[in-house]
Write a protein that holds these residues in place. Sequence first.
Motif, mmCIF file in Angstrom:
data_model
loop_
_atom_site.group_PDB
_atom_site.id
_atom_site.type_symbol
_atom_site.label_atom_id
_atom_site.label_comp_id
_atom_site.label_asym_id
_atom_site.label_seq_id
_atom_site.Cartn_x
_atom_site.Cartn_y
_atom_site.Cartn_z
ATOM 1 N N TYR A 11 -10.021 -2.347 1.614
ATOM 2 C CA TYR A 11 -10.004 -0.972 1.119
ATOM 3 C C TYR A 11 -8.807 -0.758 0.193
ATOM 4 C CZ TYR A 11 -10.222 4.104 0.969
ATOM 5 O OH TYR A 11 -10.306 5.406 0.526
ATOM 6 N N TYR A 12 -7.631 -1.254 0.597
ATOM 7 C CA TYR A 12 -6.424 -1.054 -0.208
ATOM 8 C C TYR A 12 -6.280 -2.098 -1.315
ATOM 9 C CZ TYR A 12 -5.503 2.470 3.204
ATOM 10 O OH TYR A 12 -5.632 3.589 3.997
ATOM 11 N N ASP A 13 -7.188 -3.079 -1.335
ATOM 12 C CA ASP A 13 -7.294 -3.972 -2.484
ATOM 13 C C ASP A 13 -8.247 -3.407 -3.528
ATOM 14 O OD1 ASP A 13 -5.510 -5.860 -1.607
ATOM 15 O OD2 ASP A 13 -7.018 -7.086 -0.601
ATOM 16 N N ILE A 47 -4.192 4.176 -3.845
ATOM 17 C CA ILE A 47 -5.476 4.453 -3.202
ATOM 18 C C ILE A 47 -5.257 5.411 -2.038
ATOM 19 C CG2 ILE A 47 -7.346 3.419 -1.844
ATOM 20 C CD1 ILE A 47 -7.054 0.920 -3.578
ATOM 21 N N SER A 48 -6.102 6.419 -1.965
ATOM 22 C CA SER A 48 -6.032 7.421 -0.904
ATOM 23 C C SER A 48 -7.275 7.311 -0.020
ATOM 24 C CB SER A 48 -5.958 8.818 -1.529
ATOM 25 O OG SER A 48 -5.928 9.826 -0.550
ATOM 26 N N PHE A 59 -10.643 2.333 6.987
ATOM 27 C CA PHE A 59 -9.297 2.257 6.425
ATOM 28 C C PHE A 59 -8.453 1.165 7.073
ATOM 29 C CE2 PHE A 59 -10.616 6.832 6.297
ATOM 30 C CZ PHE A 59 -11.041 6.790 4.981
ATOM 31 N N GLY A 61 -3.776 7.140 2.251
ATOM 32 C CA GLY A 61 -2.789 6.127 2.584
ATOM 33 C C GLY A 61 -1.441 6.802 2.693
ATOM 34 N N THR A 72 -0.857 7.979 -0.919
ATOM 35 C CA THR A 72 -1.586 6.817 -1.419
ATOM 36 C C THR A 72 -0.862 5.531 -1.053
ATOM 37 O OG1 THR A 72 -0.456 6.725 -3.573
ATOM 38 C CG2 THR A 72 -2.381 8.165 -3.406
ATOM 39 N N THR A 73 -1.614 4.448 -1.021
ATOM 40 C CA THR A 73 -1.083 3.092 -0.885
ATOM 41 C C THR A 73 -1.709 2.254 -1.992
ATOM 42 O OG1 THR A 73 -0.796 3.275 1.512
ATOM 43 C CG2 THR A 73 -0.959 1.053 0.595
ATOM 44 N N ASN A 74 -0.874 1.659 -2.823
ATOM 45 C CA ASN A 74 -1.383 0.972 -4.023
ATOM 46 C C ASN A 74 -2.198 1.921 -4.892
ATOM 47 O OD1 ASN A 74 -0.255 -1.562 -3.595
ATOM 48 N ND2 ASN A 74 -1.989 -2.282 -2.382
ATOM 49 N N TYR A 115 4.205 2.318 -2.261
ATOM 50 C CA TYR A 115 4.079 2.458 -0.816
ATOM 51 C C TYR A 115 4.942 3.622 -0.341
ATOM 52 C CZ TYR A 115 2.812 -2.421 -1.729
ATOM 53 O OH TYR A 115 2.265 -3.565 -2.258
ATOM 54 N N VAL A 132 -0.965 -5.204 3.627
ATOM 55 C CA VAL A 132 0.154 -4.840 2.752
ATOM 56 C C VAL A 132 1.457 -5.307 3.397
ATOM 57 C CG1 VAL A 132 1.380 -2.963 1.606
ATOM 58 C CG2 VAL A 132 -1.109 -2.854 1.870
#
Length: 516
Positions: free
Chosen positions: A498-500, A463-464, A493, A466, A459-461, A356, A156
């Motif tokens: 994962y964050y994609d 998604i947790s 993580f 994050g 979350t990030t994007n 973010y 990211v």
Amino acid sequence: MSDRRERVFTLRGPLIPILGFLAVVVVFAALWDPKGPSSVPPAVDSEPAVAEQPCPANVNVAWRAAQTVDGVPLEADPSCIADDPALVAAVVRGTNRAIGSLMATQLARDAVVKGRDLDGDGDPDEIHIKLEIAELNGFSPDIPQPALEFPVAPGVTPGIWAFAPKSRGMSTLNFLSNEPNPLLRLPSPVIRVEQGDKVKLTLENSHYFPHTIHLHGVDHPFQLENGAGNDGVPMVSEAPVVPGASRTYEFSPRQSGTFFYHCHVQPQSHILMGLAGMIVVEENRANNYLQTLNIGAGRVRYRSASSRESFDREYDLHYQDMDRELHRIVQQGNDVRRTARAMNREYKIAERTPEYYLLNGKAFPYTLRESLVIVAPDETVKLRVLNSGESPVYLHTHGHKPTITHFDGIALAAPLMRDVIQIGPAQRAELNLRTVDDGLHSYGPGAWFMHDHQESGITTNGISPGGDISLIVYESYLLENGFPRTVGDLSLFFDPRYYDGEIPVWADILPDMFGE
């Protein structure tokens, strides 16, 4: 000849529906699933083939120990990634007075100049700090990846602006690296001065847009004696600082507390891009040398005299949130006119949706490397908190109920004990975290979650886990490499996939069901 042409036209009539029927059959065959409508997508390979190590192997482990550098005694920081002791020592002594420590950093000789002791109490009271502006993860016509690559989480890399100490040499670590030197990062550095200091803060605008510095909540005159504006508000107190120019702001704070500095040019975008930092005004004490800049915030390794009187440790916690659409603008090209139009006219802040959420410039799991709150039993720990994002932060501390002593630099008449503390945009809070195991202040040793209880904040994007997740970690729950001791394996993580969204959420604990 005419008979053959007639036969061709005669055949074309029935041929068209026949070809149409065959096309339908081909499409149906391609789409038909013999398993029926209840079939599920194939499992995804969850092996973290491209995952990073939770604590990188190339970190300098010697930085973690308590040590004396250039005559400056530094507290230990057992985190995975500890601050560079030479950098801390240089800003404590002053870059004009540091010897070996300065040469081990990329600080400019005049980045933090410390002058005379005006009140005769054994510490310098003339402080001159010089800041530049850095762009991270920006566009480069020469390389495919972002210029000065500063990931905030695995894979990211949003476009970022940050105030940075004046530096010398290269903006990267070396000729072969695209990683920025340690001075160029989020968040903008914490500035620490003492009550009554004569402080000069110079902005050397190394960026392509105009900027200013506003001293938010800090005692400062509207204009200087020479008539120059000093409030940082363009076209009200002064004109903005254009690219290549500089301006010096001056203040001599009479009140101690936790404050805020930020750019006031187009603040709806410049603050959110990262041009914001914490200012701490310490109480006046004798022989009170300070860690004038805390690069990256986090642990304060050389604390003020007043902090040492009342606390066992001190941490600076800077929360931010980012909207991918805004931060992507500076990655689209290097035509500043188009960038200005996109940011100031086309970007719709009223439709802003953050993706973010950061603590000290990083999102989970990177927060576990350098933004842990590390404690021991029976301590009192000072937490200074700034929210420079647009969303409120609802800070929840598992296993502990800190006491709120100050908001916005003002002492509360009646301190409040809470396990969820609301910190609005631009707001600062000072917290006393006690680790006495009495069932109220603390529930005992552990690796306790610390996070924003506005659920998008973890979350990030989208998604947790994050976002701004971190931990209050007792030293007995730290591994030798400075990483927290947890029941589960967190390496999943550290895989960008994962964050994609390419790795199922529970692939690590239920691989037969969700993995391959």
